[in-house]
Design an enzyme around this catalytic site. Structure first.
Site, PDB file in Angstrom:
ATOM      1  CB  ILE A  74     -43.578   2.410  54.178  1.00  0.00           C
ATOM      2  CG1 ILE A  74     -44.608   1.559  54.918  1.00  0.00           C
ATOM      3  CG2 ILE A  74     -43.902   2.451  52.692  1.00  0.00           C
ATOM      4  CD1 ILE A  74     -44.662   0.111  54.496  1.00  0.00           C
ATOM      5  CB  ILE A  77     -39.698  -1.411  52.715  1.00  0.00           C
ATOM      6  CG1 ILE A  77     -39.544  -2.085  54.083  1.00  0.00           C
ATOM      7  CG2 ILE A  77     -40.154  -2.412  51.656  1.00  0.00           C
ATOM      8  CD1 ILE A  77     -40.846  -2.501  54.721  1.00  0.00           C
ATOM      9  CG  HIS A  78     -40.055   3.530  48.140  1.00  0.00           C
ATOM     10  ND1 HIS A  78     -40.806   3.055  47.088  1.00  0.00           N
ATOM     11  CD2 HIS A  78     -39.572   4.741  47.741  1.00  0.00           C
ATOM     12  CE1 HIS A  78     -40.779   3.933  46.098  1.00  0.00           C
ATOM     13  NE2 HIS A  78     -40.033   4.960  46.472  1.00  0.00           N
ATOM     14  CB  ALA A  79     -34.706   3.371  50.364  1.00  0.00           C
ATOM     15  CG  HIS A  82     -36.244   3.255  44.415  1.00  0.00           C
ATOM     16  ND1 HIS A  82     -36.446   3.676  43.132  1.00  0.00           N
ATOM     17  CD2 HIS A  82     -37.309   3.688  45.118  1.00  0.00           C
ATOM     18  CE1 HIS A  82     -37.569   4.351  43.049  1.00  0.00           C
ATOM     19  NE2 HIS A  82     -38.127   4.368  44.261  1.00  0.00           N
TER      20      HIS A  82
END
Length: 106
Positions: A74, A77-79, A82
């Site tokens: 996660i 994926i978050h990075a 961004h």
């Protein structure tokens, strides 16, 4: 890639992408105040942060290209989210600055 190296690449993506967005937002505010040249300087700083973010991403891509497994988490994926938002935000900031520049010159 060691877990600490993976985490470092992920955090680099998040950090530098956040810097891109911050610089772009400041650039828009500067253009809004009539200081287009300072706004363009902020976009230059944003581009430098974007290069750093891409370095973090490239480390992950290089590992995958070597056949080494990159654990998809996660956080990763978050990075990536961004980074993609930062790129889009920068593109839109450039257009907004151009519009302010034209309005002020009219």
């Amino acid at each position: 890639m060691q877990e600490t190296d993976l985490l470092q690449s992920i955090m680099g993506l998040i950090l530098h992408s956040g810097n891109v967005k911050s610089d772009c937002m400041e650039a828009i505010q500067l253009a809004k105040q009539g200081n287009v040249s300072a706004a363009k300087e902020k976009i230059t700083l944003a581009n430098k942060s974007l290069v750093e973010a891409h370095h973090s991403q490239t480390a992950l891509l290089t590992q995958e290209a070597r056949g080494e497994k990159v654990e998809v988490s996660i956080m990763l994926i978050h990075a990536q989210d961004h980074l993609m938002n930062a790129i889009t935000f920068k593109d839109l900031a450039i257009e907004i600055i151009d519009l302010y520049d034209r309005l002020q010159g009219a």
